[in-house]
Design an enzyme around this catalytic site. Structure first.
Site, PDB file in Angstrom:
ATOM      1  N   CYS A  78      24.969  -7.259  32.988  1.00  0.00           N
ATOM      2  CA  CYS A  78      23.655  -7.897  32.958  1.00  0.00           C
ATOM      3  C   CYS A  78      23.466  -8.601  34.296  1.00  0.00           C
ATOM      4  O   CYS A  78      24.274  -9.468  34.649  1.00  0.00           O
ATOM      5  CB  CYS A  78      23.628  -8.894  31.800  1.00  0.00           C
ATOM      6  SG  CYS A  78      22.112  -9.850  31.682  1.00  0.00           S
ATOM      7  N   ASN A  79      22.447  -8.202  35.028  1.00  0.00           N
ATOM      8  CA  ASN A  79      22.206  -8.834  36.334  1.00  0.00           C
ATOM      9  C   ASN A  79      21.839 -10.292  36.163  1.00  0.00           C
ATOM     10  O   ASN A  79      22.227 -11.144  36.962  1.00  0.00           O
ATOM     11  CB  ASN A  79      21.066  -8.112  37.064  1.00  0.00           C
ATOM     12  CG  ASN A  79      21.439  -6.697  37.445  1.00  0.00           C
ATOM     13  OD1 ASN A  79      21.933  -6.451  38.528  1.00  0.00           O
ATOM     14  ND2 ASN A  79      21.236  -5.756  36.537  1.00  0.00           N
ATOM     15  N   THR A  80      21.074 -10.592  35.118  1.00  0.00           N
ATOM     16  CA  THR A  80      20.600 -11.952  34.890  1.00  0.00           C
ATOM     17  C   THR A  80      21.780 -12.882  34.594  1.00  0.00           C
ATOM     18  O   THR A  80      21.888 -13.975  35.154  1.00  0.00           O
ATOM     19  CB  THR A  80      19.611 -11.956  33.700  1.00  0.00           C
ATOM     20  OG1 THR A  80      18.645 -10.938  33.924  1.00  0.00           O
ATOM     21  CG2 THR A  80      18.933 -13.287  33.536  1.00  0.00           C
TER      22      THR A  80
ATOM     23  N   CYS B  91      17.991  -4.384  36.578  1.00  0.00           N
ATOM     24  CA  CYS B  91      18.255  -4.921  35.238  1.00  0.00           C
ATOM     25  C   CYS B  91      18.839  -3.756  34.474  1.00  0.00           C
ATOM     26  O   CYS B  91      18.352  -2.619  34.601  1.00  0.00           O
ATOM     27  CB  CYS B  91      16.943  -5.399  34.618  1.00  0.00           C
ATOM     28  SG  CYS B  91      17.021  -5.719  32.846  1.00  0.00           S
ATOM     29  N   THR B  92      19.881  -4.011  33.707  1.00  0.00           N
ATOM     30  CA  THR B  92      20.585  -2.885  33.087  1.00  0.00           C
ATOM     31  C   THR B  92      19.766  -2.214  31.970  1.00  0.00           C
ATOM     32  O   THR B  92      20.132  -1.133  31.509  1.00  0.00           O
ATOM     33  CB  THR B  92      21.953  -3.331  32.542  1.00  0.00           C
ATOM     34  OG1 THR B  92      21.760  -4.454  31.672  1.00  0.00           O
ATOM     35  CG2 THR B  92      22.874  -3.723  33.682  1.00  0.00           C
ATOM     36  N   HIS B  93      18.680  -2.836  31.555  1.00  0.00           N
ATOM     37  CA  HIS B  93      17.791  -2.160  30.604  1.00  0.00           C
ATOM     38  C   HIS B  93      16.976  -1.053  31.286  1.00  0.00           C
ATOM     39  O   HIS B  93      16.539  -0.110  30.637  1.00  0.00           O
ATOM     40  CB  HIS B  93      16.796  -3.162  29.992  1.00  0.00           C
ATOM     41  CG  HIS B  93      17.373  -4.038  28.930  1.00  0.00           C
ATOM     42  ND1 HIS B  93      18.256  -5.055  29.200  1.00  0.00           N
ATOM     43  CD2 HIS B  93      17.177  -4.056  27.577  1.00  0.00           C
ATOM     44  CE1 HIS B  93      18.578  -5.662  28.061  1.00  0.00           C
ATOM     45  NE2 HIS B  93      17.944  -5.076  27.069  1.00  0.00           N
TER      46      HIS B  93
ATOM     47  N   ASP C  26      26.072  -7.628  27.425  1.00  0.00           N
ATOM     48  CA  ASP C  26      24.696  -7.774  27.932  1.00  0.00           C
ATOM     49  C   ASP C  26      23.925  -8.622  26.923  1.00  0.00           C
ATOM     50  O   ASP C  26      24.338  -8.759  25.765  1.00  0.00           O
ATOM     51  CB  ASP C  26      24.024  -6.398  28.099  1.00  0.00           C
ATOM     52  CG  ASP C  26      22.593  -6.516  28.624  1.00  0.00           C
ATOM     53  OD1 ASP C  26      22.341  -7.371  29.504  1.00  0.00           O
ATOM     54  OD2 ASP C  26      21.698  -5.767  28.163  1.00  0.00           O
ATOM     55  N   SER C  27      22.786  -9.149  27.379  1.00  0.00           N
ATOM     56  CA  SER C  27      21.917  -9.897  26.466  1.00  0.00           C
ATOM     57  C   SER C  27      21.486  -9.013  25.298  1.00  0.00           C
ATOM     58  O   SER C  27      21.240  -9.506  24.201  1.00  0.00           O
ATOM     59  CB  SER C  27      20.673 -10.369  27.218  1.00  0.00           C
ATOM     60  OG  SER C  27      20.017  -9.249  27.795  1.00  0.00           O
TER      61      SER C  27
ATOM     62  N   TYR D  26      17.168 -12.704  28.136  1.00  0.00           N
ATOM     63  CA  TYR D  26      17.670 -13.834  28.923  1.00  0.00           C
ATOM     64  C   TYR D  26      16.732 -14.138  30.099  1.00  0.00           C
ATOM     65  O   TYR D  26      16.738 -15.239  30.633  1.00  0.00           O
ATOM     66  CB  TYR D  26      19.069 -13.524  29.492  1.00  0.00           C
ATOM     67  CG  TYR D  26      20.229 -13.677  28.538  1.00  0.00           C
ATOM     68  CD1 TYR D  26      20.053 -13.795  27.162  1.00  0.00           C
ATOM     69  CD2 TYR D  26      21.537 -13.705  29.032  1.00  0.00           C
ATOM     70  CE1 TYR D  26      21.147 -13.916  26.309  1.00  0.00           C
ATOM     71  CE2 TYR D  26      22.634 -13.839  28.180  1.00  0.00           C
ATOM     72  CZ  TYR D  26      22.438 -13.943  26.824  1.00  0.00           C
ATOM     73  OH  TYR D  26      23.520 -14.081  25.987  1.00  0.00           O
ATOM     74  N   GLY D  27      15.986 -13.124  30.520  1.00  0.00           N
ATOM     75  CA  GLY D  27      15.149 -13.235  31.717  1.00  0.00           C
ATOM     76  C   GLY D  27      14.291 -14.493  31.792  1.00  0.00           C
ATOM     77  O   GLY D  27      14.233 -15.140  32.830  1.00  0.00           O
TER      78      GLY D  27
ATOM     79  N   GLU E 226      14.421  -2.776  24.009  1.00  0.00           N
ATOM     80  CA  GLU E 226      15.079  -3.253  22.777  1.00  0.00           C
ATOM     81  C   GLU E 226      14.436  -2.635  21.537  1.00  0.00           C
ATOM     82  O   GLU E 226      15.092  -2.450  20.516  1.00  0.00           O
ATOM     83  CB  GLU E 226      14.984  -4.790  22.679  1.00  0.00           C
ATOM     84  CG  GLU E 226      15.841  -5.538  23.690  1.00  0.00           C
ATOM     85  CD  GLU E 226      17.347  -5.427  23.440  1.00  0.00           C
ATOM     86  OE1 GLU E 226      17.791  -5.527  22.292  1.00  0.00           O
ATOM     87  OE2 GLU E 226      18.074  -5.209  24.438  1.00  0.00           O
TER      88      GLU E 226
HETATM   89  N1  DGL Z   1      19.865  -6.528  30.977  1.00  0.00           N
HETATM   90  C1  DGL Z   1      19.675  -7.763  31.646  1.00  0.00           C
HETATM   91  C2  DGL Z   1      19.807  -7.636  33.148  1.00  0.00           C
HETATM   92  O1  DGL Z   1      20.476  -6.769  33.640  1.00  0.00           O
HETATM   93  C3  DGL Z   1      18.478  -8.614  31.392  1.00  0.00           C
HETATM   94  C4  DGL Z   1      17.661  -8.539  30.247  1.00  0.00           C
HETATM   95  C5  DGL Z   1      17.144  -9.839  29.698  1.00  0.00           C
HETATM   96  O2  DGL Z   1      16.122 -10.357  30.192  1.00  0.00           O
HETATM   97  O3  DGL Z   1      17.752 -10.274  28.769  1.00  0.00           O
HETATM   98  O4  DGL Z   1      19.271  -8.436  33.872  1.00  0.00           O
END
Ligand code: DGL
Length: 290
Positions: free
Chosen positions: A90-92, A204-206, A27-28, A59-60, A172
């Site tokens: 990570c979905n992104t 988003c996995t966060h 993941d990011s 990453y978003g 984070e």
């Molecule tokens: N955890 C990431 C996701 O599932 C994105 C977080 C990010 O913006 O880096 O999309």
């Protein structure tokens, strides 16, 4: 789509990993630990190598091509560690990278990706209104658009798309229950509650790490849904199909989740991870320079 120039073009393929090799998860940042924990529970014998690109999180807000290149770089690192499979938790990153990665590595290194869990939300919604909370980049990708066309449109379920760039940094920083995070969540999600949304997809996995905060504000007004269990099941299916499931009697002796971070912030993250990772799962964390 512009080409990606991986750091290590496959001139030098790794030997095919066996069942005793670890599962690689990326993941990011630390959000993908929500997925890593689901996989650790579902597959209790497996060893997990988790890579968080904390040097580049979030990453978003990034451009599509930049997300693709950072993801290619991260997955290559997991491949060079000898992992038997990679989960893009990570979905992104998944939104822009899955086709490229599958083509690049072929069958020797299966790649699993994520898409927000819109399908189960659509199938279960009674109010016929659901919301997806994800990064702007995730909504630009084709994966989520496909799910909307295949499932939401035929079921005549209205989908509210909600983006917010401030939430990932709260996770984070381990600041999910801070006043600032609660205020942001209220501001971002109140319109969905007002519009009678009954399912909120945490895209988003966060965000599974924000569940307590969301429920603290809105109680049970919306059912929260994420991809964790589905990804864990899919990982098991792919491992079985490729004869890569680790079969071993007795308790595993290794650390269950080995975390590696690119941002040189391992010490800073230790107390945060001790809150995010369930106490019965053993883990370690190290800085890596890549
Ligand atoms: N955890 C990431 C996701 O599932 C994105 C977080 C990010 O913006 O880096 O999309």
């Amino acid at each position: 789509m512009s080409a990606i120039h991986p750091l290590y073009p496959l001139h030098d393929p790794m030997p095919k990993a066996g069942a005793d090799a670890p599962i690689g998860i990326f993941d990011s940042g630390i959000g993908g630990l929500s997925i890593a924990q689901e996989i650790a529970r579902y597959l209790p014998k497996e060893r997990i190598v988790y890579y968080a690109d904390t040097a580049h999180v979030p990453y978003g807000p990034r451009e599509d091509q930049n997300i693709r290149e950072l993801t290619a770089h991260a997955i290559e690192w997991l491949y060079r560690q000898g992992c038997k499979i990679a989960v893009v938790a990570c979905n992104t990153a998944s939104a822009f990278s899955l086709d490229y990665l599958r083509e690049h590595y072929g069958e020797n290194f299966p790649i699993i990706g994520l898409v927000p869990a819109l399908k189960p939300a659509v199938l279960q919604s009674k109010s016929k209104k659901v919301a997806v909370l994800a990064t702007p980049a995730t909504f630009r990708g084709q994966l989520i658009k496909d799910v909307m066309t295949r499932f939401a449109e035929p079921a005549q379920v209205e989908v509210l798309t909600i983006t917010c760039l401030d939430l990932v940094p709260f996770v984070e920083a381990g600041a999910q229950m801070s006043e600032a995070c609660l205020v942001t969540l209220k501001e971002v999600l109140q319109p969905a509650v007002d519009q009678n949304v009954d399912y909120l997809v945490l895209g988003c996995t966060h965000y599974p790490f924000l569940k307590d905060a969301i429920q603290h504000i809105f109680g049970q007004k919306m059912t929260l849904i994420d991809s964790g269990t589905a990804v864990a099941r899919q990982t098991a299916r792919i491992l079985i199909k490729n004869e890569l499931l680790f079969e071993h009697d007795g308790q595993p002796e290794h650390v269950r989740i080995e975390c590696y971070v690119s941002g040189q912030n391992a010490d800073h993250l230790k107390p945060i991870l001790s809150h995010l990772i369930a106490p019965d799962l053993t883990w370690s964390i190290k800085n890596i320079g890549i």
